[in-house]
Design a protein around this motif. Structure first.
Motif, PDB file in Angstrom:
ATOM      1  N   LEU A  76      11.860 -29.774  96.771  1.00 33.70           N
ATOM      2  CA  LEU A  76      13.362 -30.698  97.372  1.00 33.70           C
ATOM      3  C   LEU A  76      14.356 -29.463  97.364  1.00 33.70           C
ATOM      4  CD1 LEU A  76      13.164 -33.999  95.652  1.00 33.70           C
ATOM      5  CD2 LEU A  76      12.616 -33.574  97.960  1.00 33.70           C
ATOM      6  N   ARG A  77      14.398 -28.700  96.462  1.00 33.62           N
ATOM      7  CA  ARG A  77      15.616 -27.561  96.351  1.00 33.62           C
ATOM      8  C   ARG A  77      15.298 -26.675  97.432  1.00 33.62           C
ATOM      9  NH1 ARG A  77      17.050 -26.531  89.899  1.00 33.62           N
ATOM     10  NH2 ARG A  77      17.836 -28.570  89.678  1.00 33.62           N
ATOM     11  N   ALA A  78      13.937 -26.380  97.783  1.00 30.29           N
ATOM     12  CA  ALA A  78      13.709 -25.300  98.962  1.00 30.29           C
ATOM     13  C   ALA A  78      13.922 -26.002 100.220  1.00 30.29           C
ATOM     14  CB  ALA A  78      12.252 -25.013  98.823  1.00 30.29           C
ATOM     15  N   ASP A 110      10.976 -28.250  81.118  1.00 30.01           N
ATOM     16  CA  ASP A 110      11.898 -29.102  81.751  1.00 30.01           C
ATOM     17  C   ASP A 110      12.464 -28.568  83.110  1.00 30.01           C
ATOM     18  OD1 ASP A 110      14.939 -28.093  81.492  1.00 30.01           O
ATOM     19  OD2 ASP A 110      13.787 -27.522  79.672  1.00 30.01           O
ATOM     20  N   ALA A 111      12.886 -29.382  84.151  1.00 32.74           N
ATOM     21  CA  ALA A 111      13.031 -29.018  85.509  1.00 32.74           C
ATOM     22  C   ALA A 111      14.564 -28.245  85.416  1.00 32.74           C
ATOM     23  CB  ALA A 111      13.482 -30.488  86.207  1.00 32.74           C
ATOM     24  N   GLU A 112      15.364 -28.230  84.430  1.00 32.21           N
ATOM     25  CA  GLU A 112      16.622 -27.111  84.452  1.00 32.21           C
ATOM     26  C   GLU A 112      16.125 -25.838  84.336  1.00 32.21           C
ATOM     27  OE1 GLU A 112      19.833 -28.197  84.497  1.00 32.21           O
ATOM     28  OE2 GLU A 112      18.944 -30.216  84.890  1.00 32.21           O
ATOM     29  N   SER A 113      14.751 -25.462  83.901  1.00 28.33           N
ATOM     30  CA  SER A 113      14.581 -24.259  83.862  1.00 28.33           C
ATOM     31  C   SER A 113      14.421 -23.453  85.320  1.00 28.33           C
ATOM     32  CB  SER A 113      12.864 -23.756  83.167  1.00 28.33           C
ATOM     33  OG  SER A 113      13.211 -24.635  81.867  1.00 28.33           O
ATOM     34  N   VAL A 114      14.238 -24.469  86.291  1.00 27.20           N
ATOM     35  CA  VAL A 114      14.046 -23.773  87.668  1.00 27.20           C
ATOM     36  C   VAL A 114      15.309 -23.944  88.366  1.00 27.20           C
ATOM     37  CG1 VAL A 114      11.833 -24.231  87.522  1.00 27.20           C
ATOM     38  CG2 VAL A 114      12.971 -25.976  88.511  1.00 27.20           C
ATOM     39  N   ALA A 115      16.645 -24.044  87.705  1.00 21.21           N
ATOM     40  CA  ALA A 115      17.773 -24.172  88.466  1.00 21.21           C
ATOM     41  C   ALA A 115      18.144 -22.797  89.264  1.00 21.21           C
ATOM     42  CB  ALA A 115      18.810 -24.537  87.449  1.00 21.21           C
ATOM     43  N   LEU A 116      18.810 -23.066  90.376  1.00 24.44           N
ATOM     44  CA  LEU A 116      19.416 -21.906  91.177  1.00 24.44           C
ATOM     45  C   LEU A 116      20.233 -21.074  90.595  1.00 24.44           C
ATOM     46  CD1 LEU A 116      18.699 -23.598  94.754  1.00 24.44           C
ATOM     47  CD2 LEU A 116      17.122 -22.109  93.467  1.00 24.44           C
ATOM     48  N   ASN A 117      20.453 -19.728  91.047  1.00 25.73           N
ATOM     49  CA  ASN A 117      21.896 -19.519  90.753  1.00 25.73           C
ATOM     50  C   ASN A 117      22.822 -19.303  91.971  1.00 25.73           C
ATOM     51  OD1 ASN A 117      20.807 -17.120  92.268  1.00 25.73           O
ATOM     52  ND2 ASN A 117      20.186 -16.225  90.457  1.00 25.73           N
ATOM     53  N   ASP A 118      23.867 -18.754  91.977  1.00 27.10           N
ATOM     54  CA  ASP A 118      24.659 -18.889  92.991  1.00 27.10           C
ATOM     55  C   ASP A 118      24.188 -18.165  94.316  1.00 27.10           C
ATOM     56  OD1 ASP A 118      26.517 -20.271  91.724  1.00 27.10           O
ATOM     57  OD2 ASP A 118      27.687 -18.467  91.258  1.00 27.10           O
TER      58      ASP A 118
END
Length: 105
Positions: free
Chosen positions: A18-20, A71-79
């Motif tokens: 979804l983020r992609a 957890d899903a937070e581990s794949v959070a995007l940076n700026d």
């Protein structure tokens, strides 16, 4: 595989897709898998085979260990990643496919 781990992996790979900004059909095609299989993995109905986990990690650009139960937070995007993703989402589909081809090792 324990159900809770399966659900964790399902959430991570679904969130990454979804983020992609990519539809299941496109990811399934890139993996050489059926959309039905990908849908089952993302819902946690079916375990994700290790080889597919490796493909997904490579496709989404994160370490394989992230879909071994973290957890899903581990794949959070940076700026920077967020900026790239925004630009990618605004490209025509043909340009996105070409860029993905260039980015593959």
């Amino acid at each position: 595989m324990e159900l809770s781990e399966r659900q964790t992996v399902a959430g991570i790979i679904r969130e990454a897709r979804l983020r992609a900004g990519l539809p299941q059909a496109e990811i399934a095609h890139l993996l050489g898998a059926s959309q039905t299989a990908l849908s089952g993995w993302e819902r946690g109905d079916e375990p994700v085979p290790f080889a597919r986990r490796a493909q997904l990690a490579g496709l989404y650009g994160f370490d394989l260990s992230l879909i071994a139960g973290l957890d899903a937070e581990s794949v959070a995007l940076n700026d920077d990643e967020r900026s790239l993703l925004t630009a990618f989402r605004h490209m025509p589909a043909a340009d996105r496919r070409a860029l993905l081809e260039l980015a593959r090792p």
